[in-house]
Design an enzyme around this catalytic site. Structure first.
Site, short mmCIF file in Angstrom:
data_model
loop_
_atom_site.label_atom_id
_atom_site.label_comp_id
_atom_site.label_asym_id
_atom_site.label_seq_id
_atom_site.Cartn_x
_atom_site.Cartn_y
_atom_site.Cartn_z
N TYR A 1 3.09 -9.64 15.96
CA TYR A 1 3.36 -8.59 14.97
C TYR A 1 3.94 -7.36 15.65
O TYR A 1 4.98 -6.84 15.24
CB TYR A 1 2.06 -8.24 14.23
CG TYR A 1 2.15 -6.98 13.40
CD1 TYR A 1 2.86 -6.95 12.20
CD2 TYR A 1 1.53 -5.80 13.82
CE1 TYR A 1 2.95 -5.78 11.44
CE2 TYR A 1 1.60 -4.63 13.06
CZ TYR A 1 2.31 -4.63 11.88
OH TYR A 1 2.40 -3.48 11.14
N GLN B 1 0.84 -1.22 0.00
CA GLN B 1 0.00 0.00 0.00
C GLN B 1 0.87 1.25 0.00
O GLN B 1 0.70 2.16 -0.82
CB GLN B 1 -0.84 0.06 1.28
CG GLN B 1 -1.78 -1.06 1.51
CD GLN B 1 -2.75 -0.65 2.61
OE1 GLN B 1 -3.71 0.06 2.36
NE2 GLN B 1 -2.51 -1.10 3.84
N1 NAP Z 1 -1.34 -1.75 7.23
C1 NAP Z 1 -1.50 -1.18 8.43
O1 NAP Z 1 -2.60 -1.05 8.95
C2 NAP Z 1 -0.30 -0.64 9.17
C3 NAP Z 1 -0.49 -0.04 10.43
C4 NAP Z 1 0.62 0.47 11.10
C5 NAP Z 1 1.87 0.38 10.55
N2 NAP Z 1 2.04 -0.22 9.33
C6 NAP Z 1 3.39 -0.31 8.78
O2 NAP Z 1 3.45 0.51 7.63
C7 NAP Z 1 4.35 -0.06 6.68
C8 NAP Z 1 3.66 -0.19 5.34
O3 NAP Z 1 2.56 -1.06 5.49
P1 NAP Z 1 1.57 -1.42 4.29
O4 NAP Z 1 0.20 -1.31 4.82
O5 NAP Z 1 1.97 -0.67 3.07
O6 NAP Z 1 1.91 -2.96 4.12
P2 NAP Z 1 1.52 -3.95 2.92
O7 NAP Z 1 0.52 -3.32 2.02
O8 NAP Z 1 1.24 -5.27 3.55
O9 NAP Z 1 2.89 -4.02 2.10
C9 NAP Z 1 4.02 -4.67 2.62
C10 NAP Z 1 4.86 -5.09 1.44
O10 NAP Z 1 6.00 -5.80 1.95
C11 NAP Z 1 6.21 -6.92 1.11
N3 NAP Z 1 6.93 -7.98 1.80
C12 NAP Z 1 6.42 -8.85 2.71
N4 NAP Z 1 7.35 -9.74 3.05
C13 NAP Z 1 8.48 -9.41 2.36
C14 NAP Z 1 9.77 -9.97 2.28
N5 NAP Z 1 10.12 -11.07 2.96
N6 NAP Z 1 10.67 -9.40 1.47
C15 NAP Z 1 10.34 -8.31 0.73
N7 NAP Z 1 9.13 -7.74 0.75
C16 NAP Z 1 8.19 -8.29 1.55
C17 NAP Z 1 4.81 -7.37 0.76
O11 NAP Z 1 4.85 -8.23 -0.35
P3 NAP Z 1 3.69 -9.37 -0.46
O12 NAP Z 1 2.42 -8.61 -0.64
O13 NAP Z 1 4.12 -10.15 -1.65
O14 NAP Z 1 3.71 -10.12 0.83
C18 NAP Z 1 4.13 -6.05 0.49
O15 NAP Z 1 4.31 -5.63 -0.85
C19 NAP Z 1 4.83 -1.38 7.29
O16 NAP Z 1 6.04 -1.15 7.97
C20 NAP Z 1 3.75 -1.70 8.31
O17 NAP Z 1 4.26 -2.51 9.37
C21 NAP Z 1 0.99 -0.72 8.63
#
Ligand code: NAP
Length: 316
Positions: free
Chosen positions: A140, A27
């Site tokens: 997590y 995202q």
């Molecule tokens: N989403 C939330 O509600 C939330 C809330 C608070 C903080 N955050 C933090 O904000 C940041 C961005 O989150 P987001 O929502 O954009 O997350 P997201 O949409 O789940 O994207 C995470 C990306 O990381 C990739 N990934 C996962 N495992 C990997 C690996 N082993 N090697 C390389 N890439 C990998 C995923 O690929 P795949 O899709 O192929 O697995 C995905 O493209 C993260 O640090 C998250 O912890 C998120």
């Protein structure tokens, strides 16, 4: 992998920084790639190019791409699944960032990393500050906290942005889940006793750009003045139930979605593998004081995402 033309690594602010985005299909990663497009040459990778759980691949990526700025938006984000995949969650969320930090330190690059409101246990009444003691309720949250600590214990110049309830026009998120469920059901039960700040990938990427370009231009002074941990979320707070109400108030008008009946329930009536904090609202005062950056209210950020979705309901 999107590979742009390369230029020699330079800490000279008159040159554009070379940027490495890890997690570019997520995202936030998608927005970062767009919003940083004119900041400098970008190499954007996702897991088919690098497995962040694999230290050799991660080191090789950084050495090969020689970035000035690493934006790490990759993470293991499956909060409930993490309860049964602890080693993998820690490898991606803690070991991976540690290796990125070591490599960033080695070449004096800036590492930008994102963490989560789920490092807190939710027991506080007021918004959480950077001084509050984390006590994650979930695997997590613990894995993300370990990632923060690995970066803080490294010699890397870093910006760690803790954010919350991330969503946007793409990917796996609450908004798109609500819109999908509304097509399948007439009635949805939504948790009303967990409070947070829904934050858009768009607002996060914009704020990151403002800060990184300012740091690069020397606007925020020497590294000891800005390197560190900051909370970064949209302003205001709401429960999941209130967020769902706001989504359908807009979706029924703008996207022609038939609003389902919404029923408020307690978290105890919606059992999940991972426990979640009751109050995970973050205080953004430090971010504002240090960088003059303020994210929009969660309501106006939601308006912007709805506007982007308009014209393509159901396309996700
Ligand atoms: N989403 C939330 O509600 C939330 C809330 C608070 C903080 N955050 C933090 O904000 C940041 C961005 O989150 P987001 O929502 O954009 O997350 P997201 O949409 O789940 O994207 C995470 C990306 O990381 C990739 N990934 C996962 N495992 C990997 C690996 N082993 N090697 C390389 N890439 C990998 C995923 O690929 P795949 O899709 O192929 O697995 C995905 O493209 C993260 O640090 C998250 O912890 C998120």
């Amino acid at each position: 992998m999107t590979d742009s033309p390369t230029q020699p690594t330079s800490a000279d602010p008159s040159q554009n920084p070379r940027i490495l985005i890890v997690g570019s299909a997520g995202q936030l990663g998608r927005e970062l790639e767009q919003i940083f497009a004119d900041v400098g040459p970008i190499v954007a990778v996702d897991r088919e190019s690098v497995d962040l759980a694999d230290p050799d691949q991660t080191r090789d990526l950084v050495r090969r791409t020689a970035p000035d700025v690493i934006l790490n938006s990759a993470a293991y984000t499956a909060v409930d699944r993490a309860e049964s995949e602890m080693p993998l969650a820690h490898a991606i969320n803690a070991l991976g960032p540690r290796i990125l930090a070591e490599e960033a330190a080695e070449r004096n690059a800036l590492l930008v990393h994102y963490s989560t409101d789920y490092v807190f246990d939710g027991s506080k009444q007021d918004p959480w500050t950077e001084h509050d003691t984390p006590a994650p309720l979930s695997v997590y949250g613990a894995s993300k906290l370990a990632g923060e600590q690995a970066i803080q214990n490294s010699r890397a110049r870093h910006l760690i942005f803790r954010t919350s309830w991330v969503y946007g026009p793409h990917g796996n998120n609450f908004l798109l889940t609500m819109l999908r469920l509304a097509r399948e059901r007439d009635r949805l039960s939504i948790v009303d006793d967990q409070i947070g700040a829904p934050t858009t990938s768009i607002a996060l990427a914009r704020a990151t750009r403002e800060i990184v370009t300012g740091v690069w231009a020397g606007r925020f002074g020497p590294v000891q003045d800005w390197s560190g941990l900051y909370h970064m979320s949209c302003a205001g707070s709401v429960s999941w139930f209130g967020f769902a109400q706001a989504i359908f108030a807009r979706a029924s008008g703008q996207l022609g979605v038939k609003a389902p009946e919404l029923v408020p329930i307690g978290a105890k009536d919606y059992p999940t593998a991972a426990a979640r904090p009751r109050n995970s609202v973050l205080s953004n005062a430090k971010l504002h004081a240090r960088f003059g950056v303020q994210l929009p209210s969660w309501q106006s950020a939601l308006d912007e995402v709805m506007a982007r979705l308009q014209g393509r309901p159901g396309s996700e």
